[in-house]
Design a protein around this motif. Sequence first.
Motif, PDB file in Angstrom:
ATOM      1  N   LEU A 192       0.853  -1.191   0.000  1.00 13.43           N
ATOM      2  CA  LEU A 192       0.000   0.000   0.000  1.00 13.43           C
ATOM      3  C   LEU A 192       0.884   1.235   0.000  1.00 13.43           C
ATOM      4  CD1 LEU A 192      -2.758   1.421   0.309  1.00 13.43           C
ATOM      5  CD2 LEU A 192      -2.499   1.147   2.795  1.00 13.43           C
ATOM      6  N   GLN A 193       0.620   2.143  -0.911  1.00 11.82           N
ATOM      7  CA  GLN A 193       1.389   3.379  -1.010  1.00 11.82           C
ATOM      8  C   GLN A 193       0.437   4.559  -1.145  1.00 11.82           C
ATOM      9  OE1 GLN A 193       3.921   2.581  -4.416  1.00 11.82           O
ATOM     10  NE2 GLN A 193       5.649   2.053  -3.078  1.00 11.82           N
ATOM     11  N   GLY A 194       0.837   5.698  -0.508  1.00 12.47           N
ATOM     12  CA  GLY A 194       0.013   6.882  -0.602  1.00 12.47           C
ATOM     13  C   GLY A 194       0.818   8.154  -0.483  1.00 12.47           C
ATOM     14  N   GLU A 195       0.321   9.237  -1.093  1.00 14.40           N
ATOM     15  CA  GLU A 195       0.972  10.537  -1.035  1.00 14.40           C
ATOM     16  C   GLU A 195      -0.103  11.608  -0.944  1.00 14.40           C
ATOM     17  OE1 GLU A 195       3.937  13.406  -3.671  1.00 14.40           O
ATOM     18  OE2 GLU A 195       3.793  11.249  -4.105  1.00 14.40           O
ATOM     19  N   ALA A 196       0.026  12.459   0.097  1.00 12.31           N
ATOM     20  CA  ALA A 196      -0.971  13.510   0.310  1.00 12.31           C
ATOM     21  C   ALA A 196      -0.282  14.864   0.381  1.00 12.31           C
ATOM     22  CB  ALA A 196      -1.739  13.241   1.609  1.00 12.31           C
ATOM     23  N   ARG A 197      -1.021  15.928   0.009  1.00 11.02           N
ATOM     24  CA  ARG A 197      -0.506  17.284   0.093  1.00 11.02           C
ATOM     25  C   ARG A 197      -1.686  18.224   0.292  1.00 11.02           C
ATOM     26  NH1 ARG A 197      -0.277  15.496  -5.057  1.00 11.02           N
ATOM     27  NH2 ARG A 197      -1.329  16.749  -6.672  1.00 11.02           N
ATOM     28  N   GLY A 198      -1.366  19.381   0.838  1.00  8.35           N
ATOM     29  CA  GLY A 198      -2.430  20.326   1.099  1.00  8.35           C
ATOM     30  C   GLY A 198      -1.921  21.748   1.219  1.00  8.35           C
ATOM     31  N   ASN A 199      -2.875  22.678   1.071  1.00  5.90           N
ATOM     32  CA  ASN A 199      -2.574  24.104   1.170  1.00  5.90           C
ATOM     33  C   ASN A 199      -3.818  24.765   1.751  1.00  5.90           C
ATOM     34  OD1 ASN A 199      -1.876  26.773   0.955  1.00  5.90           O
ATOM     35  ND2 ASN A 199      -1.336  26.678  -1.223  1.00  5.90           N
ATOM     36  N   GLY A 200      -3.737  25.094   3.002  1.00  4.27           N
ATOM     37  CA  GLY A 200      -4.919  25.614   3.657  1.00  4.27           C
ATOM     38  C   GLY A 200      -5.960  24.515   3.794  1.00  4.27           C
ATOM     39  N   LYS A 201      -7.154  24.812   3.276  1.00  2.00           N
ATOM     40  CA  LYS A 201      -8.215  23.809   3.327  1.00  2.00           C
ATOM     41  C   LYS A 201      -8.203  22.852   2.136  1.00  2.00           C
ATOM     42  CE  LYS A 201     -11.583  26.320   6.114  1.00  2.00           C
ATOM     43  NZ  LYS A 201     -12.994  26.794   6.197  1.00  2.00           N
ATOM     44  N   GLY A 244     -13.907  20.322   5.371  1.00  2.00           N
ATOM     45  CA  GLY A 244     -15.199  20.890   5.750  1.00  2.00           C
ATOM     46  C   GLY A 244     -16.181  20.933   4.603  1.00  2.00           C
ATOM     47  N   GLY A 245     -15.723  20.584   3.400  1.00  2.75           N
ATOM     48  CA  GLY A 245     -16.601  20.561   2.231  1.00  2.75           C
ATOM     49  C   GLY A 245     -16.611  19.185   1.588  1.00  2.75           C
ATOM     50  N   SER A 246     -16.620  19.158   0.268  1.00  5.06           N
ATOM     51  CA  SER A 246     -16.682  17.897  -0.487  1.00  5.06           C
ATOM     52  C   SER A 246     -15.283  17.414  -0.817  1.00  5.06           C
ATOM     53  CB  SER A 246     -17.476  18.091  -1.776  1.00  5.06           C
ATOM     54  OG  SER A 246     -17.437  16.916  -2.554  1.00  5.06           O
ATOM     55  N   ILE A 247     -15.056  16.135  -0.570  1.00  2.06           N
ATOM     56  CA  ILE A 247     -13.804  15.484  -0.946  1.00  2.06           C
ATOM     57  C   ILE A 247     -14.159  14.215  -1.715  1.00  2.06           C
ATOM     58  CG2 ILE A 247     -11.688  14.414  -0.141  1.00  2.06           C
ATOM     59  CD1 ILE A 247     -11.816  16.142   2.339  1.00  2.06           C
ATOM     60  N   ALA A 248     -13.747  14.124  -2.953  1.00  7.71           N
ATOM     61  CA  ALA A 248     -14.118  12.982  -3.807  1.00  7.71           C
ATOM     62  C   ALA A 248     -13.051  12.797  -4.866  1.00  7.71           C
ATOM     63  CB  ALA A 248     -15.480  13.200  -4.442  1.00  7.71           C
ATOM     64  N   THR A 268     -16.429   6.867  -9.102  1.00  2.00           N
ATOM     65  CA  THR A 268     -16.124   7.967  -8.206  1.00  2.00           C
ATOM     66  C   THR A 268     -16.536   7.615  -6.787  1.00  2.00           C
ATOM     67  OG1 THR A 268     -16.487   9.561  -9.988  1.00  2.00           O
ATOM     68  CG2 THR A 268     -16.527  10.409  -7.731  1.00  2.00           C
ATOM     69  N   VAL A 269     -15.631   7.923  -5.826  1.00  2.00           N
ATOM     70  CA  VAL A 269     -15.962   7.735  -4.419  1.00  2.00           C
ATOM     71  C   VAL A 269     -15.950   9.099  -3.732  1.00  2.00           C
ATOM     72  CG1 VAL A 269     -15.056   5.405  -4.338  1.00  2.00           C
ATOM     73  CG2 VAL A 269     -13.547   7.315  -3.786  1.00  2.00           C
ATOM     74  N   ARG A 270     -16.664   9.188  -2.615  1.00  2.00           N
ATOM     75  CA  ARG A 270     -16.787  10.439  -1.862  1.00  2.00           C
ATOM     76  C   ARG A 270     -16.624  10.105  -0.383  1.00  2.00           C
ATOM     77  NH1 ARG A 270     -21.262  11.229  -3.515  1.00  2.00           N
ATOM     78  NH2 ARG A 270     -22.510  10.512  -1.743  1.00  2.00           N
ATOM     79  N   ILE A 271     -15.778  10.867   0.315  1.00  2.00           N
ATOM     80  CA  ILE A 271     -15.593  10.628   1.743  1.00  2.00           C
ATOM     81  C   ILE A 271     -16.112  11.784   2.591  1.00  2.00           C
ATOM     82  CG2 ILE A 271     -13.594   9.152   1.343  1.00  2.00           C
ATOM     83  CD1 ILE A 271     -11.822  11.479   2.300  1.00  2.00           C
ATOM     84  N   ALA A 272     -16.475  12.892   1.961  1.00  2.00           N
ATOM     85  CA  ALA A 272     -17.019  14.027   2.705  1.00  2.00           C
ATOM     86  C   ALA A 272     -17.896  14.840   1.756  1.00  2.00           C
ATOM     87  CB  ALA A 272     -15.892  14.891   3.285  1.00  2.00           C
ATOM     88  N   PRO A 273     -18.994  15.460   2.214  1.00  2.00           N
ATOM     89  CA  PRO A 273     -19.382  15.510   3.621  1.00  2.00           C
ATOM     90  C   PRO A 273     -19.949  14.193   4.163  1.00  2.00           C
ATOM     91  CG  PRO A 273     -21.031  16.568   2.259  1.00  2.00           C
ATOM     92  CD  PRO A 273     -19.892  16.230   1.340  1.00  2.00           C
ATOM     93  N   GLU A 274     -20.354  13.228   3.287  1.00  3.69           N
ATOM     94  CA  GLU A 274     -20.748  11.890   3.723  1.00  3.69           C
ATOM     95  C   GLU A 274     -20.116  10.884   2.775  1.00  3.69           C
ATOM     96  OE1 GLU A 274     -23.191  13.329   0.611  1.00  3.69           O
ATOM     97  OE2 GLU A 274     -23.293  14.085   2.662  1.00  3.69           O
ATOM     98  N   ILE A 275     -20.027   9.655   3.242  1.00  8.73           N
ATOM     99  CA  ILE A 275     -19.410   8.603   2.428  1.00  8.73           C
ATOM    100  C   ILE A 275     -20.399   8.130   1.359  1.00  8.73           C
ATOM    101  CG2 ILE A 275     -18.470   6.270   2.466  1.00  8.73           C
ATOM    102  CD1 ILE A 275     -17.473   6.801   5.270  1.00  8.73           C
ATOM    103  N   GLY A 276     -19.893   8.019   0.139  1.00 12.06           N
ATOM    104  CA  GLY A 276     -20.740   7.527  -0.954  1.00 12.06           C
ATOM    105  C   GLY A 276     -19.893   7.125  -2.141  1.00 12.06           C
ATOM    106  N   ALA A 277     -20.544   6.473  -3.104  1.00  9.11           N
ATOM    107  CA  ALA A 277     -19.824   6.027  -4.310  1.00  9.11           C
ATOM    108  C   ALA A 277     -20.802   5.783  -5.435  1.00  9.11           C
ATOM    109  CB  ALA A 277     -19.030   4.750  -4.019  1.00  9.11           C
TER     110      ALA A 277
END
Length: 552
Positions: free
Chosen positions: A52-61, A99-103, A132-141
């Motif tokens: 399993l491999q993963g890479e994350a990055r962010g800037n503010g929100k 705090g918003g949509s993440i998909a 497509t999968v969604r983890i926020a604001p609720e989990i769905g696919a």
Amino acid sequence: MEYDLLLRDGADRELRAVGHARASVEQGEWSASAGCDVNGSVREFVLPQCVLQGEARGNGKQVALQWSLHGKPGALMPGDATIDFGPYRAQGELRGELGGSIAGPIDVRLETVRVRAGDAEGACAALSLSGTVRIAPEIGAELVLQGRNLSVKGKGFRVAGGKLSLPVRFPLETGEWGRLKVARIRAVGRELGSLDLRVRQNRDALDVQGAYLGELLPGLKASVTGRVEPFGSDLVRMRADVDSYELPGGFDLGRLAPQLQGVTGDGILMAWVGFGYGVCGTSAQGEIYLTGGNLHDTENDVHVSGMRLSLYMPDLLTLRSAPLQSVAFDRLDFRGMRFDNGEVLFQAEERGAVVVETVTFDWLGGNIQSMPFRVVPGRDEYDLTLYCSNLRITELLEQLGFADARGEGRVSGRIPVSIRNGVVQFKAAQLQSSPDVGGNLRVRQAENLLAGVPASSPQYVQLRIASEALKDFEYRWAKVTASSNGEMLKVQLQLDGKPAGNLPFQYSRDFGFAEVSAEAEGMNFQGIRLDVNFNLPFDRMLRLRRVFGNNN
């Protein structure tokens, strides 16, 4: 940073991850990456080593994650079933705002899947899940499940060449229609056709609608409905219905059964077939109705019209039917003989045996009925008895080829029948009239009794009297007996009565009976007992090799 994590919850839940991770923050932007080898088991699920491999990055929100998973072959063992799968890989991406949509998109690929449960086995050469999968604001696919080279086999059947495309939603709800095609269906040793279906997620089950395209019968199409419940006791339930199918005229029934090669037929079919698979194993049932059927066997000179069939089979996998199934006809012509209003009540057993519970039909103005008997593949010796009621004696004599007769009167009795190697013979058949119920018999061309008898022989005058009496004879009692003797059928006609008028004979003590001219008064016979014997060539006997013969 390197780590070695062991997660354990009881004896049946264990997961171990060994890997590394790093993180950094620079000018308000952050990034992190990790990689690990994972293996373990969770109840029935055995997870071989995967990466399993993963890479994350962010800037503010704003956040973004990319990940991938590569695994080796493994197995699931839920209950009595075993699910084996080959190498797999998955990758995906998530983007959005805290705090918003993440998909983001996801793509999962599995090379092979094989499921074994009881007497059935299913397989898929390649399986994929993408969308497509969604983890926020609720989990769905919203995903699409695709598979190719799907196959299922079990006791007595095989399904192959399947292709699936199915929209899937989470949370579980009713989804859009997808497609399932099956190129080949084989059961009881025959290629039966194909399937073209629509499939739809219905919460945690699948609804199925579509068509079965038959191969044995030209142009046959059946509507199909069903339901698949992966987590239910009844995993698969399917049903196919044929509302009305007209079998084309001249259809060769040998396509359905090899022993019917050369026999043609037509009619209107209605049928249904049900199939199920679950914790109790595989089951299949079916029912078929035929109306307006006609059958022609030119080689054996058999022609049937007005056929009707009612057949229910609670176990199609063994071809076993329910008791008292019926095949009937309005008319059957066989080598110059005619039978009307016939019906056979029967039960099909495993391994091709058939219990004939009764046979009944109208013949010669009366009725014929049999007692039960059993037909077994490979067996060529049978003995049965036919019970006859109220047969017209004149038509019986004509059918036997004795004479062209007219008049009244009926006979009843029993005909023991012996069948050896498909050849039917009579064994001391006896038919006679009811006590004190007479009739009239008028035999045309009765002088045929004299054929081959010299005029100088003692029997000639007796036969001459008998032939004149049979031209118009009122009998009080009649009896017909018949039995097979080698290549001949021996028939005896016994009559007790008197001629309707005077016969052209005179009697003297010195010379006995002598014939006189037609103008003479002749003699009034008050009572005569006639015994007439004659033989018929054996080729008039029934030959039913296709039914009772050894078909091996």
